[in-house]
Design an enzyme around this catalytic site. Structure first.
Site, PDB file in Angstrom:
ATOM      1  N   GLN A   1      38.824  49.480  44.555  1.00  0.00           N
ATOM      2  CA  GLN A   1      39.308  49.123  45.524  1.00  0.00           C
ATOM      3  C   GLN A   1      40.906  49.195  45.002  1.00  0.00           C
ATOM      4  OE1 GLN A   1      38.468  49.339  48.817  1.00  0.00           O
ATOM      5  NE2 GLN A   1      40.778  49.404  49.417  1.00  0.00           N
TER       6      GLN A   1
ATOM      7  N   LYS B   1      33.042  49.286  53.673  1.00  0.00           N
ATOM      8  CA  LYS B   1      32.473  50.237  52.752  1.00  0.00           C
ATOM      9  C   LYS B   1      30.840  49.901  52.608  1.00  0.00           C
ATOM     10  CE  LYS B   1      36.671  51.946  51.175  1.00  0.00           C
ATOM     11  NZ  LYS B   1      37.816  51.867  50.099  1.00  0.00           N
TER      12      LYS B   1
ATOM     13  N   ASP C   1      36.214  58.731  45.050  1.00  0.00           N
ATOM     14  CA  ASP C   1      37.625  58.609  45.479  1.00  0.00           C
ATOM     15  C   ASP C   1      38.219  60.101  45.337  1.00  0.00           C
ATOM     16  OD1 ASP C   1      38.154  56.611  47.195  1.00  0.00           O
ATOM     17  OD2 ASP C   1      38.531  55.150  45.549  1.00  0.00           O
TER      18      ASP C   1
END
Ligand code: NDP
Length: 284
Positions: free
Chosen positions: A98, A54, A121
């Site tokens: 994460q 990422k 997200d």
């Protein structure tokens, strides 16, 4: 699309190219550089790899990434406090925690602490609610990547029967909502669905998000269907495969995503897109 294989890697590469230009304009015209805070708690090897990918993708398109790598024994309060700081940080337009988190931390509490305006997200209940009501702010990345693959590949969604297998909050449910928003007739299947093969055989568009290697044989798939395989599984010999038996499905389908190289690259590309959208909203 190469033959009837949907090339997610190439589609994601083109999307990153477009995002790079968007980032350049934002910086040149508004002196705003999109910023993504990436939080990793603990030393899970797969999570470390995802975070690295990422951050690399951010660098490629010109997004600034702010890395916060915390030890396994980080307390929930310490993590919450970092998130509150980032919620108010003007250079941060997106916050990514994460997952999975270590077991002593309540994942849902952390997800809900992220400001919905920076929830790139798309997991916050506020954003899930907006998605469900058809007015999304941030769309979850993997499901949005699936829809983008269909769009770029020229697949007609409106009026077609889409069958989604898997009802998780991060993939199955949101992808079903997005297909519905694009006017598909949607059937959502899960582990308690009876006659799964029969349900799948009705699909013009099949989205598989189960997490079981090659669970769906080619014979279940309607000839001419489009298959989006979200599953990432490891076979006994260590190689990766999806939830659909690709070799059996390929000769029957109009189009199918491979694993790897299908949905996976799109997930990160959509994360970058959400971060750029977050930055654009700041100047709007
Ligand atoms: P979850 O384990 O959270 O959900 C799996 C879903 O599949 C559940 O709804 C479950 O039903 C359903 N299911 C399990 N077994 C069956 C079965 N035999 N028949 C029908 N339904 C079944 O997984 P995720 O949604 O998080 O992930 C799914 C897959 O997608 C995984 O392989 C994961 O690695 C992959 N993935 C890939 C990403 C990418 O970037 N490409 C991103 C995220 C995930 P029930 O609810 O009844 O238990």
């Amino acid at each position: 699309m190469t033959g009837n294989i949907i090339d997610g890697k190439e589609i994601a590469r083109q999307l990153r190219g477009a995002l790079r230009s968007q980032v350049q304009s934002l910086t040149a015209e508004h002196a705003v550089t999109p910023g993504l805070a990436v939080i990793l708690v603990g030393s899970n090897a797969a999570s470390q790899l995802y975070v690295r990918m990422k951050k690399q993708a951010c660098a490629e398109v010109g997004i600034t990434s702010f890395s916060h790598e915390l030890p396994d024994d980080t307390t929930e309060d310490a993590l919450l406090s970092l998130i509150y700081t980032l919620n108010n940080h003007p250079a941060v337009h997106g916050i990514l925690v994460q997952l999975p988190l270590p077991p002593h931390i309540h994942t849902q509490r952390i997800v809900e602490a992220i400001s919905p305006d920076k929830d790139v997200d798309g997991f916050h209940p506020h954003n899930m609610g907006l998605l469900a009501t058809g007015t999304p702010l941030f769309r979850p990345c993997t499901p949005w990547g699936c829809l983008e693959l269909l769009r770029v590949s020229g697949v007609e969604v409106a009026g077609r029967h889409a069958v989604v297998v898997g009802r998780s909050n991060i993939v199955g449910k949101p992808v079903a909502l997005m297909l519905l928003a694009e006017h598909a007739t949607v059937t959502l299947c899960h582990s308690r669905t009876t006659h799964l093969a029969q349900q799948i055989s009705q699909a013009d568009i099949l989205v598989a998000a189960i997490g079981q290697p090659e669970k769906i044989p080619g014979a279940w798939i309607k000839p001419g269907a489009v298959v989006i395989d979200v599953g990432i599984n490891r076979r006994a010999d260590g190689t990766l495969c999806g939830d659909v038996c690709f070799a059996e499905a390929l000769p029957r389908v109009a189009a199918i995503t491979p694993v790897p190289g299908g949905v996976g690259p799109m997930t990160i590309a959509m994360l970058l897109k959400n971060t750029v959208l977050g930055a654009e909203r700041c100047i709007a």
